[in-house]
Design a protein around this motif. Structure first.
Motif, mmCIF file in Angstrom:
data_model
loop_
_atom_site.group_PDB
_atom_site.id
_atom_site.type_symbol
_atom_site.label_atom_id
_atom_site.label_comp_id
_atom_site.label_asym_id
_atom_site.label_seq_id
_atom_site.Cartn_x
_atom_site.Cartn_y
_atom_site.Cartn_z
ATOM 1 N N TYR A 87 27.730 -19.368 31.424
ATOM 2 C CA TYR A 87 28.076 -18.483 30.310
ATOM 3 C C TYR A 87 28.083 -19.234 28.980
ATOM 4 O O TYR A 87 27.423 -18.826 28.014
ATOM 5 N N THR A 90 24.616 -20.685 27.986
ATOM 6 C CA THR A 90 23.746 -19.603 27.520
ATOM 7 C C THR A 90 24.170 -19.135 26.136
ATOM 8 O O THR A 90 23.337 -18.937 25.238
ATOM 9 N N TYR A 91 25.476 -18.967 25.948
ATOM 10 C CA TYR A 91 26.015 -18.561 24.654
ATOM 11 C C TYR A 91 25.631 -19.576 23.574
ATOM 12 O O TYR A 91 25.144 -19.200 22.488
ATOM 13 N N ALA A 116 25.159 -13.453 27.242
ATOM 14 C CA ALA A 116 25.569 -14.628 28.009
ATOM 15 C C ALA A 116 26.287 -14.221 29.292
ATOM 16 O O ALA A 116 26.064 -14.791 30.364
ATOM 17 N N ARG A 117 27.137 -13.204 29.209
ATOM 18 C CA ARG A 117 27.868 -12.755 30.398
ATOM 19 C C ARG A 117 26.944 -12.082 31.390
ATOM 20 O O ARG A 117 27.150 -12.227 32.613
#
Length: 287
Positions: A87, A90-91, A116-117
Motif C-alpha cells: 500500500y 504504491t502510494y 493504492a488500497r
C-alpha cells in the motif's frame, strides 16, 4: 527493473510493513470482536437480546482465554506485513509520478489512497479471507498455509477471492477518504505545530479524525464482506448478502460491529501513517 534496498520505493515498503506490524499486534482484539459481532446474529433466534461489544469481548476471554482475543493474528501478520508495504510503496510511487508540489488536493488524495488500497487489497485478498474465517470462530484451521490448502482442495481457488467486490467497495473508499481527510487536516495545522517536536502527536490526532469519518462511511461494505467470506456457499453474490442483512436486521444491521471496527481501523491507520511518515523522514524522504 531491479530495486535495491536504497531505492525510495523499497524504503517506503519497509516503513509501511513495520508500521502495519506494530499496529496490527496492538489492535487485533478489536478486529476479532468486530468479526464475531457481524457473524453472531446468523446463529441467533429471532427476538433474541442484542449482543454488544463488551459481551462478546468477555465471552471470548471466558471461553477461549485472554489469548483468544488474538485469534487470527497470524493471518493478520501474513496479510499486513506485505499488504501495508504494498500500500505505502504504491502510494509513494503514484504520488512521486503524478502529484506536483505542494501536494495532493482533495480529489487527488482520494484517487491516490483508493488506487493504492485497491492494488494491495487484490494482492492480499486470499489471506484476508483466511483471516476473517479465523476470527469468526467457525473454522478450526491449524495454520495459514494449512487453511489456504484446505480451502483450495474443498472449495476451489475461487473461494479465496470471495468478497472481492465488497472488499474493494470498503477498502478503496476508506483509504481514499482517509487520505483526503488526513491530508486536509494536516494542511490546516499551524506551521509552528507541523515543524515542532509535537508534529507526530498532531499527525496522530489528524489520523484519528480521518479514521472515524472514513470508517462510518464504509461500515456497510465491511459487514457485507464479512458475511460473504465466512459463508461463501450461502451468499453467491454481493446482492444476496445485502438483501439478507436488510431483510433480517434492517438498516442498522449494516452497522453491526461498527464501534470495534471504527476503533481498530482508526487507531491502526493513525498509528501506521504516523510511524510511516516518521520513518520516511528519518530516511530523508518526503512521504
Amino acid at each position: 527493473m531491479e530495486l535495491s534496498l536504497a531505492h525510495p520505493v523499497v524504503k517506503a515498503f519497509m516503513c509501511g510493513s513495520l508500521s502495519g506490524t506494530c499496529s496490527t499486534l496492538l489492535f487485533q482484539p478489536l478486529d476479532l470482536v468486530k468479526t464475531r459481532l457481524q457473524t453472531l446474529h446468523s446463529n441467533m433466534q429471532p427476538g433474541s437480546a442484542r449482543v454488544g461489544m463488551v459481551t462478546v469481548f468477555l465471552s471470548v476471554v471466558r471461553t477461549e482465554k485472554l489469548m483468544g482475543l488474538w485469534k487470527g493474528v497470524s493471518p493478520s501478520f501474513v496479510r499486513t506485513i506485505p499488504g501495508v508495504g504494498i500500500y505505502f510503496s504504491t502510494y509513494y510511487s503514484l504520488k512521486q509520478h503524478f502529484i506536483q508540489e505542494p501536494g495532493p488536493g482533495a480529489v487527488e488524495a482520494v484517487l491516490l489512497g483508493a488506487s493504492a488500497r485497491a492494488v494491495a487489497g487484490v494482492c492480499m485478498l486470499p489471506v484476508t479471507v483466511i483471516k476473517t474465517r479465523f476470527e469468526s470462530g467457525r473454522y478450526n484451521y491449524g495454520s495459514v498455509t494449512g487453511a489456504l490448502r484446505t480451502v483450495c482442495q474443498t472449495e476451489g481457488p475461487r473461494a479465496l477471492f470471495s468478497g472481492l467486490t465488497p472488499t474493494l467497495l470498503r477498502d478503496a473508499p476508506f483509504s481514499g477518504l482517509y487520505v483526503m481527510f488526513y491530508s486536509q487536516a494536516k494542511n490546516a495545522l499551524p506551521q509552528e505545530i507541523s515543524m515542532s517536536l509535537y508534529s507526530p502527536l498532531a499527525n496522530f490526532c489528524c489520523g484519528i479524525l480521518a479514521g472515524v469519518l472514513a470508517s462510518l462511511v464504509t461500515q456497510p461494505a465491511d459487514v457485507v464482506k464479512t458475511h460473504i467470506q465466512v459463508s461463501p456457499n450461502v451468499y453467491k453474490r454481493t446482492a444476496h448478502a445485502v438483501q439478507y442483512i436488510y431483510v433480517e436486521h434492517g438498516f442498522q444491521g449494516f452497522f453491526r460491529g461498527g464501534v470495534p471496527r471504527s476503533l481498530r481501523r482508526t487507531m491502526i491507520a493513525a498509528m501506521a501513517w504516523t510511524v510511516y511518515e516518521h520513518l520516511m523522514a528519518r530516511m530523508g524522504l518526503k512521504s
